[in-house]
Design a protein around this motif. Structure first.
Motif, mmCIF file in Angstrom:
data_model
loop_
_atom_site.group_PDB
_atom_site.id
_atom_site.type_symbol
_atom_site.label_atom_id
_atom_site.label_comp_id
_atom_site.label_asym_id
_atom_site.label_seq_id
_atom_site.Cartn_x
_atom_site.Cartn_y
_atom_site.Cartn_z
ATOM 1 N N PRO A 8 35.662 13.400 15.004
ATOM 2 C CA PRO A 8 35.480 14.353 13.913
ATOM 3 C C PRO A 8 34.879 15.664 14.439
ATOM 4 O O PRO A 8 34.222 15.690 15.468
ATOM 5 N N ASP A 9 35.063 16.726 13.658
ATOM 6 C CA ASP A 9 34.495 17.991 14.119
ATOM 7 C C ASP A 9 32.985 17.977 13.820
ATOM 8 O O ASP A 9 32.521 17.377 12.864
ATOM 9 N N GLN A 10 32.231 18.669 14.610
ATOM 10 C CA GLN A 10 30.765 18.636 14.557
ATOM 11 C C GLN A 10 30.248 19.241 13.258
ATOM 12 O O GLN A 10 29.263 18.767 12.707
ATOM 13 N N ALA A 11 30.843 20.236 12.669
ATOM 14 C CA ALA A 11 30.376 20.891 11.452
ATOM 15 C C ALA A 11 30.460 19.944 10.267
ATOM 16 O O ALA A 11 29.530 19.845 9.470
ATOM 17 N N SER A 12 31.573 19.226 10.109
ATOM 18 C CA SER A 12 31.689 18.283 8.993
ATOM 19 C C SER A 12 30.726 17.109 9.182
ATOM 20 O O SER A 12 30.180 16.586 8.205
ATOM 21 N N LEU A 13 30.489 16.710 10.406
ATOM 22 C CA LEU A 13 29.542 15.635 10.693
ATOM 23 C C LEU A 13 28.126 16.068 10.310
ATOM 24 O O LEU A 13 27.382 15.300 9.684
ATOM 25 N N ASN A 14 27.736 17.295 10.635
ATOM 26 C CA ASN A 14 26.397 17.802 10.288
ATOM 27 C C ASN A 14 26.234 17.927 8.782
ATOM 28 O O ASN A 14 25.170 17.650 8.235
ATOM 29 N N ARG A 15 27.305 18.373 8.049
ATOM 30 C CA ARG A 15 27.237 18.453 6.593
ATOM 31 C C ARG A 15 27.031 17.077 5.991
ATOM 32 O O ARG A 15 26.260 16.893 5.067
ATOM 33 N N ALA A 16 27.728 16.067 6.514
ATOM 34 C CA ALA A 16 27.605 14.706 6.001
ATOM 35 C C ALA A 16 26.187 14.168 6.263
ATOM 36 O O ALA A 16 25.580 13.504 5.414
ATOM 37 N N ASP A 46 23.465 15.998 6.600
ATOM 38 C CA ASP A 46 22.527 16.742 5.753
ATOM 39 C C ASP A 46 22.559 16.239 4.324
ATOM 40 O O ASP A 46 21.562 16.281 3.619
ATOM 41 N N ALA A 47 23.733 15.781 3.859
ATOM 42 C CA ALA A 47 23.861 15.280 2.482
ATOM 43 C C ALA A 47 23.227 13.900 2.325
ATOM 44 O O ALA A 47 22.892 13.509 1.213
ATOM 45 N N THR A 48 22.970 13.201 3.391
ATOM 46 C CA THR A 48 22.366 11.872 3.335
ATOM 47 C C THR A 48 20.856 12.037 3.107
ATOM 48 O O THR A 48 20.202 12.790 3.829
ATOM 49 N N PRO A 49 20.258 11.309 2.090
ATOM 50 C CA PRO A 49 18.817 11.424 1.836
ATOM 51 C C PRO A 49 18.002 10.757 2.961
ATOM 52 O O PRO A 49 18.351 9.688 3.425
ATOM 53 N N ALA A 50 16.888 11.364 3.334
ATOM 54 C CA ALA A 50 16.005 10.807 4.374
ATOM 55 C C ALA A 50 14.851 10.083 3.692
ATOM 56 O O ALA A 50 14.299 10.538 2.709
ATOM 57 N N HIS A 51 14.475 8.987 4.228
ATOM 58 C CA HIS A 51 13.365 8.202 3.647
ATOM 59 C C HIS A 51 12.114 8.454 4.381
ATOM 60 O O HIS A 51 11.659 8.149 5.310
#
Length: 174
Positions: free
Chosen positions: A159-167, A169-174
């Motif tokens: 996958p391209d690095q930009a879409s991976l970083n967006r995904a 970032d959208a994941t919540p951190a605990h």
């Protein structure tokens, strides 16, 4: 042996009761009583009176000395009691001063120890935060690498690095 008594010229009555010697006996009695009275009043009684007077004065002096000694003993007892009370008060004062000094010293040591422990705790928390941040950074990197490997395996292409970083970032951190 004979137990007979020779009989003399005395015939019957007890000599002090014979009437013809009664007057001479009364005179001798008066002379003896007068002489005895004179000797007693001039010799024996003054000596006895002197002895009794000396004894009375000695008793009086001894009683005075005993009263003086009792007063001294009472004064010494009072001085001892006063000294004892002062010593007890001084001992209590010294003990209180020592307790206060030890309490102050213990408070100072406790505050110094608390300050040292607070510094160590702050340093430990800083280390924990930096390591947590580092670990979280590593988690993001590991998650990115894992997600990239999974997508590549599933799709066959990386996958391209930009879409991976967006995904990520959208994941919540605990």
């Amino acid at each position: 042996m004979h137990t007979e008594h020779p009989s003399g010229g005395h015939g019957g009555a007890f000599p002090p009761f014979e009437s013809h010697t009664f007057l001479s006996q009364l005179i001798w009695l008066a002379l003896a009583f007068g002489l005895l009275y004179y000797l007693m009043s001039k010799v024996a009684l003054p000596r006895i009176e002197a002895i009794l007077g000396e004894r009375a004065s000695r008793l009086s002096a001894d009683l005075g000395e005993a009263q003086r000694m009792k007063a001294e003993a009472d004064a010494a007892g009072e001085a001892y009691e006063t000294s004892l009370r002062q010593a007890q008060a001084k001992a209590q004062s010294i003990a209180q001063d020592t307790r206060n000094a030890l309490s102050t010293e213990a408070d100072a040591k406790r505050k110094a120890l608390e300050a040292e422990l607070n510094q160590k705790l702050a340093a430990s928390e800083a280390i924990i935060q930096s390591r947590t941040a580092e670990a979280m950074g590593n988690v993001r990197t590991i998650a990115g690498e894992t997600a990239s490997a999974i997508v590549e395996r599933l799709t066959g292409q990386a996958p391209d690095q930009a879409s991976l970083n967006r995904a990520l970032d959208a994941t919540p951190a605990h």
